[in-house]
Enzyme design. Structure first.
Site, short mmCIF file in Angstrom:
data_model
loop_
_atom_site.label_atom_id
_atom_site.label_comp_id
_atom_site.label_asym_id
_atom_site.label_seq_id
_atom_site.Cartn_x
_atom_site.Cartn_y
_atom_site.Cartn_z
N ASP A 11 0.88 -1.18 0.00
CA ASP A 11 0.00 0.00 0.00
C ASP A 11 0.91 1.23 0.00
O ASP A 11 1.75 1.38 0.89
CB ASP A 11 -0.89 0.03 1.25
N ASP A 130 -13.72 -3.82 -1.74
CA ASP A 130 -13.61 -3.64 -0.28
C ASP A 130 -15.02 -3.72 0.28
O ASP A 130 -15.90 -2.97 -0.15
CB ASP A 130 -13.01 -2.27 0.05
#
Length: 251
Positions: A11, A130
């Site tokens: 990330d 998500d």
């Protein structure tokens, strides 16, 4: 039998690798280029590189960073964050990415999936989802988990497959960063409902969690971040353990 894949996730925020819990409280985890090279050497099957603030900040994924990572690794490499067009994907693939991951932009404009598949082929289009379980219902969230929707995880995943995406990267927001294991019930439902590979994300804390997600969650690949970044789990050791458990992996 197809081998199960182990995928470290980087990330990226402001050019650095970061990691949080439940999508917040981000900590620095190192230089993404160095980490990518290390994981490739240690036996990772693929890498996922997500510019987590790109969508929120309305800017393009850092193509130059993608290029530098791509120069260092010899394994498939997926890039996501802020991708909204055929042109965005073209730039990333030309800079060394093997696949791209789209998330918020796919929900806002589902036809984008069809366009990208038509232009680049389904093998390089990953749709990331998500989702958070709220009152027993899995609901899709956007913009790095900040924007809730009423969209059902399983219905959206089916549509994604029908539109031609090659893979789904499912992150359970309830499990992300908690190190208590993956969302195996939801993963199993996805795996049984769909014919495309499902990558499990969110919740890896120990080696047994990977075995569980392959056996109970029926996932095709398992993605993790902090356990690799902070040297809690070694990829080679993990793969040896999985092999001993009868799970097919590439050593």
């Amino acid at each position: 039998m197809l081998t199960k894949r182990i995928i470290p996730c980087l990330d990226i925020k402001d050019g650095r690798t970061v990691k949080g819990v439940n999508f917040v409280n981000l900590k620095d985890a190192g230089d993404p280029v160095e980490l990518a090279a290390l994981y490739a050497k240690e036996g990772a099957d693929e890498l996922v590189f997500l510019d987590i603030s790109a969508t929120e900040e309305k800017r393009k994924t850092l193509a130059d960073l993608v290029y530098r990572v791509g120069e260092k690794v010899n394994i498939p490499f997926t890039v996501g964050g802020g991708i909204r067009s055929v042109e965005d994907v073209d730039i990333l693939l030309k800079n060394g990415a093997d696949k791209v991951s789209i998330n918020s932009s796919a929900v806002k404009n589902p036809n984008l999936i069809n366009e990208l598949v038509s232009k680049f082929g389904s093998q390089c289009i990953v749709v990331a989802i998500d989702a958070k379980q709220i009152d027993g219902q899995w609901k899709v969230h956007l913009v790095g988990g900040k924007v809730p929707t009423d969209i059902d995880l399983f219905e959206w995943a089916k549509e994604v497959e029908e539109r031609g995406a090659g893979e789904i990267l499912f992150t359970s927001m309830n499990h992300d960063g908690t190190k208590n294991g993956f969302a195996n019930e939801a993963l199993r439902q996805l795996s049984r409902n769909l014919n495309i590979p499902i990558i499990a994300s969110g919740g890896a804390g120990e080696m047994s969690h990977f075995a569980d997600t392959f056996k109970e969650g029926e996932a095709d690949a398992a993605l993790a971040a902090s356990v690799f970044h902070f040297k809690e789990i070694d990829i080679i050791d993990l793969k040896k353990e999985l092999k001993e458990e009868g799970i097919p992996v590439r050593l």
